[in-house]
Design a protein around this motif. Structure first.
Motif, short mmCIF file in Angstrom:
data_model
loop_
_atom_site.label_atom_id
_atom_site.label_comp_id
_atom_site.label_asym_id
_atom_site.label_seq_id
_atom_site.Cartn_x
_atom_site.Cartn_y
_atom_site.Cartn_z
N SER B 72 0.83 -1.21 0.00
CA SER B 72 0.00 0.00 0.00
C SER B 72 0.87 1.26 0.00
CB SER B 72 -0.93 0.01 1.21
OG SER B 72 -1.86 -1.06 1.12
N LEU B 73 1.92 1.25 0.81
CA LEU B 73 2.81 2.42 0.85
C LEU B 73 3.47 2.64 -0.51
CD1 LEU B 73 4.46 1.92 4.35
CD2 LEU B 73 2.97 3.81 3.70
N HIS B 76 1.51 4.91 -2.67
CA HIS B 76 1.00 6.13 -2.04
C HIS B 76 1.02 7.31 -3.01
CE1 HIS B 76 0.48 9.45 0.74
NE2 HIS B 76 -0.12 8.57 1.51
N ARG B 272 -5.98 -0.45 1.72
CA ARG B 272 -6.17 0.87 1.14
C ARG B 272 -7.65 1.24 1.13
NH1 ARG B 272 -2.46 3.28 -1.93
NH2 ARG B 272 -4.12 4.13 -3.23
N ILE B 295 -1.66 6.30 6.89
CA ILE B 295 -1.06 6.80 5.66
C ILE B 295 -1.07 5.71 4.58
CG2 ILE B 295 1.20 7.44 4.68
CD1 ILE B 295 1.58 9.10 7.33
N ALA B 296 -0.87 4.47 4.97
CA ALA B 296 -0.88 3.36 4.01
C ALA B 296 -2.25 3.22 3.33
CB ALA B 296 -0.48 2.05 4.69
N GLY B 298 -3.73 5.45 1.99
CA GLY B 298 -3.69 6.34 0.85
C GLY B 298 -3.98 7.79 1.21
N GLN B 300 -3.42 11.49 1.98
CA GLN B 300 -2.29 12.35 1.56
C GLN B 300 -1.74 13.20 2.70
OE1 GLN B 300 -5.44 13.19 -0.20
NE2 GLN B 300 -5.00 13.05 -2.39
N ALA B 317 3.38 11.28 4.44
CA ALA B 317 2.26 12.21 4.38
C ALA B 317 2.39 13.17 5.55
CB ALA B 317 0.93 11.45 4.48
#
Lengths: 99, 389
Positions: B72-73, B76, B272, B295-296, B298, B300, B317
């Motif tokens: 997921s990261l 991003h 996500r 943050i993972a 998504g 911002q 982020a």
């Protein structure tokens, strides 16, 4: 004498939702003091029936023993005795719904 | 120029949401290469290092959420390109395979490729990163409506100003962003304890509501295994002295960040959230791991409230730090990016204060730096799930 001057000062409380049972006072309140309520629909006023410490809750109306009280539109507990408008609401008269 | 619809300048991506920053994401997968990864990041201006220091130590129930978090990261929106670092080629290959839809430039450098020599490894990594940065930094910002924002909502070192003012204002902003078509996410599962029934009733499906309640129950049981009784001494003496009466009463202060929007999605750590609406993520209350999980998804940027002060921030982020405590804001002027103490003395102005916060959010989204970025207080810490064998 100082109690009288305390009583004449206006103190404020926040009522999060119009249907809430309690408001949270933003300063120490002494018994008999007028509390200015800020609520979504505008403002209101009520008189404290007892001393209410800062960030503690004041009852906005009367409640029977066993009534469910709400804050921020969420049920926060059950009254363990009858409560009058203007009373302090805390561990002596409110318990969790889990108990 | 202020228009009716809040807007910002962002980086359009090939897929998914736009970025509000344009970093070279250096994703280091192994603890063995962590010291080198730090040096490589220092040599590459415009890079952002996220390091999975536990690398191969993760096994068992930690594998899936940790691997999901890394994947997921890697996608991003704030990453214009990705440089994967790893001691082992196979780990890099696994991640590359998951990014095979090539929605962004990505390269991998491994110790295997460098003949197990750290010096060669670092040089290869810096060269690869430099090439990526030269190319990706050509991208310009473009105007976008604020509905393309996805905000993570976090609180730490709270006090009554947080629960009575800062968090409700965040909740108002969350509601407005979601009405506009945007998204927000809230984590810190144990902060829902006491309100999990009310929170689950906001879910758009019964499954989501069930997941919310089960997430709380699982952590309460986990705590019990460690000898912590979360239902017992809760609220504790300090809470009661501060005015909190029951566990339901106490939980309000934190959950209020989520506003009143329906809960549109339930996420496990590492998942996500690509759609609109409010998401509830099962995550720890420990801030570094919580922020990285959020943050993972998504997001911002995070909106991060504090009452007494909390210097930590996200790195990939940025965290927009908010307080309603005027004493704290005066004592630590270089920590808070927005002070809403005006709402304390003038509660009737709360709507205007929320509008001011939205304007500040759009400024930061457009490139205005937060103190966390300026002072380098950001980090990403992927959650751990058990003891290393």
């Amino acid at each position: 004498m100082s109690k009288d001057s305390d009583r004449r000062k206006q103190v404020r409380a926040i009522q999060s939702h119009d249907d809430d049972s309690v408001a949270v006072v933003l300063e120490d309140v002494v018994s008999g003091q007028i509390v200015l309520l800020t609520r979504p629909s505008g403002t209101g006023e009520m008189t404290a029936r007892e001393d209410i410490p800062r960030f503690h809750k004041i009852a906005l109306s009367d409640f029977d023993d066993g009534a469910v009280l709400k804050r921020h539109a969420i049920s926060i507990g059950r009254a363990t005795t009858s409560i009058r408008a203007g009373d302090l609401v805390h561990t002596h008269n409110l318990v969790s719904l889990n108990s | 120029m202020k228009t009716n619809t809040p807007n910002f300048l962002g980086y359009r991506r090939a897929a998914g949401r736009p970025g509000i920053r344009n970093y070279l994401l250096i994703l280091n997968l192994t603890g063995l290469t962590s010291p080198s990864a730090i040096r490589v990041a220092k040599d590459l201006y415009g890079s952002c290092l996220v390091s999975m220091d536990h690398g191969l130590a993760i096994s068992g129930r930690g594998e899936t959420p940790v691997n999901n978090t890394i994947k997921s990261l890697a996608r991003h929106p704030n990453a214009g390109a990705v440089l994967i670092l790893s001691a082992h080629q196979h780990k890099a290959d696994d991640l590359l395979a998951s990014m095979a839809d090539h929605d962004r430039p990505v390269r991998a450098v491994t110790l295997d490729q460098a003949g197990r020599d750290a010096l060669t490894f670092r040089t290869m990594a810096v060269r690869a990163g430099a090439g990526l940065l030269s190319e990706m930094s050509r991208q310009q910002r473009e105007p976008m409506p604020w509905s393309e924002l996805f905000l993570a909502l976090e609180c730490g070192m709270s006090d009554p100003s947080s629960s009575l003012f800062a968090n409700p204002i965040v909740g108002l902003v969350s509601d407005r962003l979601i009405s506009a078509g945007g998204a927000t996410v809230i984590g810190e599962t144990l902060e829902w304890l006491g309100n999990e029934v009310a929170f689950s009733e906001r879910a758009v499906t019964a499954d989501i509501g069930e997941s919310v309640k089960q997430a709380v129950a699982r952590r309460v049981a986990l705590a019990k295994e460690s000898g912590i009784d979360l239902m017992g001494n809760n609220p504790n003496k300090a809470n009661i002295a501060a005015g909190l009466t029951t566990i339901e009463d106490k939980a309000i202060g934190s959950v209020v960040k989520s506003g009143s929007a329906p809960v549109a999605a339930f996420l496990n750590y590492g998942d996500r959230h690509d759609g609109p609406g409010l998401a509830a993520m099962d995550g720890p209350s420990y801030t570094p791991e919580s922020l990285t999980g959020l943050i993972a998804t998504g997001a911002q940027m995070s909106l991060f409230t504090s009452g007494v002060g909390n210097s930590f921030a996200g790195r990939l982020a940025p965290s927009l730090k908010i307080t309603a405590n005027s004493e704290t804001a005066e004592r630590i002027p270089e920590q808070f990016d927005f002070c809403c103490a005006e709402a304390v003395t003038h509660p009737e102005r709360i709507d205007q204060v929320a509008e001011d916060l939205i304007e500040r959010i759009c400024e930061v989204a457009s490139g205005a730096l937060t103190f966390g970025e300026i002072l380098g207080e950001g980090d990403e810490v992927i959650a751990r799930f058990g003891e290393t064998l």
